[in-house]
Write an enzyme that holds these catalytic residues in place. Sequence first.
Site, PDB file in Angstrom:
ATOM      1  N   HIS A   1      -0.979  -8.553   0.638  1.00 30.86           N
ATOM      2  CA  HIS A   1      -1.271  -7.409   0.090  1.00 30.86           C
ATOM      3  C   HIS A   1      -1.024  -8.275  -1.396  1.00 30.86           C
ATOM      4  CE1 HIS A   1      -2.425  -3.467  -1.480  1.00 30.86           C
ATOM      5  NE2 HIS A   1      -2.456  -4.280  -2.897  1.00 30.86           N
TER       6      HIS A   1
ATOM      7  N   ASP B   1      10.665  -6.428  -8.650  1.00 36.40           N
ATOM      8  CA  ASP B   1      10.576  -6.946  -7.559  1.00 36.40           C
ATOM      9  C   ASP B   1      12.792  -7.228  -6.399  1.00 36.40           C
ATOM     10  OD1 ASP B   1       9.753  -9.969  -5.578  1.00 36.40           O
ATOM     11  OD2 ASP B   1      11.534  -9.133  -5.075  1.00 36.40           O
TER      12      ASP B   1
ATOM     13  N   CYS C   1       0.970  -1.421  -0.308  1.00 32.24           N
ATOM     14  CA  CYS C   1      -0.216   0.235   0.326  1.00 32.24           C
ATOM     15  C   CYS C   1       0.802   1.373   0.098  1.00 32.24           C
ATOM     16  CB  CYS C   1      -1.018   0.310   0.331  1.00 32.24           C
ATOM     17  SG  CYS C   1      -2.121  -1.077   1.139  1.00 32.24           S
TER      18      CYS C   1
ATOM     19  N   HIS D   1      -0.517  -9.735  -4.508  1.00 35.56           N
ATOM     20  CA  HIS D   1       0.158 -10.159  -5.625  1.00 35.56           C
ATOM     21  C   HIS D   1       0.490 -10.933  -6.777  1.00 35.56           C
ATOM     22  CE1 HIS D   1       2.739 -10.570  -1.744  1.00 35.56           C
ATOM     23  NE2 HIS D   1       3.883 -11.615  -3.190  1.00 35.56           N
TER      24      HIS D   1
ATOM     25  N   HIS E   1       3.969 -12.394  -9.240  1.00 40.05           N
ATOM     26  CA  HIS E   1       5.217 -12.546  -9.786  1.00 40.05           C
ATOM     27  C   HIS E   1       4.953 -12.749 -10.993  1.00 40.05           C
ATOM     28  CE1 HIS E   1       6.569 -13.181  -5.383  1.00 40.05           C
ATOM     29  NE2 HIS E   1       5.633 -13.703  -4.986  1.00 40.05           N
TER      30      HIS E   1
ATOM     31  N   GLY F   1       3.907 -20.124   0.826  1.00 39.15           N
ATOM     32  CA  GLY F   1       4.429 -19.122   1.245  1.00 39.15           C
ATOM     33  C   GLY F   1       4.984 -17.860   0.721  1.00 39.15           C
TER      34      GLY F   1
HETATM   35  P1  5GP Z   1       5.707 -13.540  -1.179  1.00 42.99           P
HETATM   36  O1  5GP Z   1       6.561 -14.669  -0.743  1.00 42.99           O
HETATM   37  O2  5GP Z   1       4.666 -12.377  -0.024  1.00 42.99           O
HETATM   38  O3  5GP Z   1       4.985 -13.435  -2.165  1.00 42.99           O
HETATM   39  O4  5GP Z   1       6.155 -12.685  -2.399  1.00 42.99           O
HETATM   40  C1  5GP Z   1       6.907 -10.547  -1.517  1.00 42.99           C
HETATM   41  C2  5GP Z   1       7.566 -10.702  -2.355  1.00 42.99           C
HETATM   42  O5  5GP Z   1       8.101  -8.653  -2.875  1.00 42.99           O
HETATM   43  C3  5GP Z   1       9.156 -11.139  -2.647  1.00 42.99           C
HETATM   44  O6  5GP Z   1       9.501 -11.057  -3.844  1.00 42.99           O
HETATM   45  C4  5GP Z   1       9.934  -9.685  -2.020  1.00 42.99           C
HETATM   46  O7  5GP Z   1      11.804  -9.490  -2.631  1.00 42.99           O
HETATM   47  C5  5GP Z   1       9.220  -8.616  -2.246  1.00 42.99           C
HETATM   48  N1  5GP Z   1       8.915  -7.760  -1.718  1.00 42.99           N
HETATM   49  C6  5GP Z   1       9.616  -7.480  -0.700  1.00 42.99           C
HETATM   50  N2  5GP Z   1       9.390  -6.030   0.249  1.00 42.99           N
HETATM   51  C7  5GP Z   1       9.668  -5.491  -0.884  1.00 42.99           C
HETATM   52  C8  5GP Z   1       9.833  -3.843  -1.224  1.00 42.99           C
HETATM   53  O8  5GP Z   1       9.923  -3.565  -0.216  1.00 42.99           O
HETATM   54  N3  5GP Z   1       9.992  -3.637  -2.105  1.00 42.99           N
HETATM   55  C9  5GP Z   1       9.818  -4.528  -3.605  1.00 42.99           C
HETATM   56  N4  5GP Z   1      10.211  -3.899  -4.513  1.00 42.99           N
HETATM   57  N5  5GP Z   1       9.647  -5.741  -3.080  1.00 42.99           N
HETATM   58  C10 5GP Z   1       9.820  -5.881  -2.162  1.00 42.99           C
HETATM   59 ZN    ZN Z   2      -1.618  -3.245   1.233  1.00 43.63          ZN
END
Ligand code: 5GP
Ligand code: ZN
Length: 113
Positions: free
Chosen positions: A98, A30, A7, A100, A102, A93
Site C-alpha cells: 500500500h 513506523d 488499509c 507509503h 517514509h 525494498g
Molecule cells: P517498506 O519496506 O514497505 O517501504 O516499509 C514498510 C514499513 O512499514 C516498515 O518500515 C515497517 O516497520 C512498517 N510497518 C509494517 N507493519 C506495520 C504496522 O503494522 N504498523 C506500523 N506502524 N508500521 C508497520
Molecule cells: Zn491498502
Amino acid sequence: MPDCIFCKIAAGEIPATVVYEDDEILAFEDIHPVAPVHILLIPRRHFASLDEAGENNGPLLGRILLAAARIAREKGIASRGYRVLTNCNADGGQEVFHIHFHLLGGRRLRTLG
Ligand code: 5GP
Ligand code: ZN
C-alpha cells in the site's frame, strides 16, 4: 483491500500512533523506527506502489509530500534536515504493498545505495 495492513490502519481496525490525518491522508509512526523520527504517510485509498500511481494521483502525492514537510517542521527536524522516500517493488525494498512515504530524521542519515 481486505488483507492490507495499511488499509486496516486507515480504517482504525489496527492501532497506530497517528501524527496527522485528513480526509485523504494518514501519517503514523513506523512500528520499527530506524531513526528518532520515522513516520509513514499513506493515502487512505489503496494503491500498491508508485508504479501504480496514475496522472490523476499527482495532486494527492503532492499533498503527501507537503504533509511530510509540515510534520518535519512540527517535529523540529526541518532545519537540520530529513529524508522522504518511497520504496517501490522488490528491488526498491518494498514490503507493504500500500503506497507509503517514509519521513526519516533526527539523526545524520547515510547516503543511499
Ligand atoms: P517498506 O519496506 O514497505 O517501504 O516499509 C514498510 C514499513 O512499514 C516498515 O518500515 C515497517 O516497520 C512498517 N510497518 C509494517 N507493519 C506495520 C504496522 O503494522 N504498523 C506500523 N506502524 N508500521 C508497520
Ligand atoms: Zn491498502
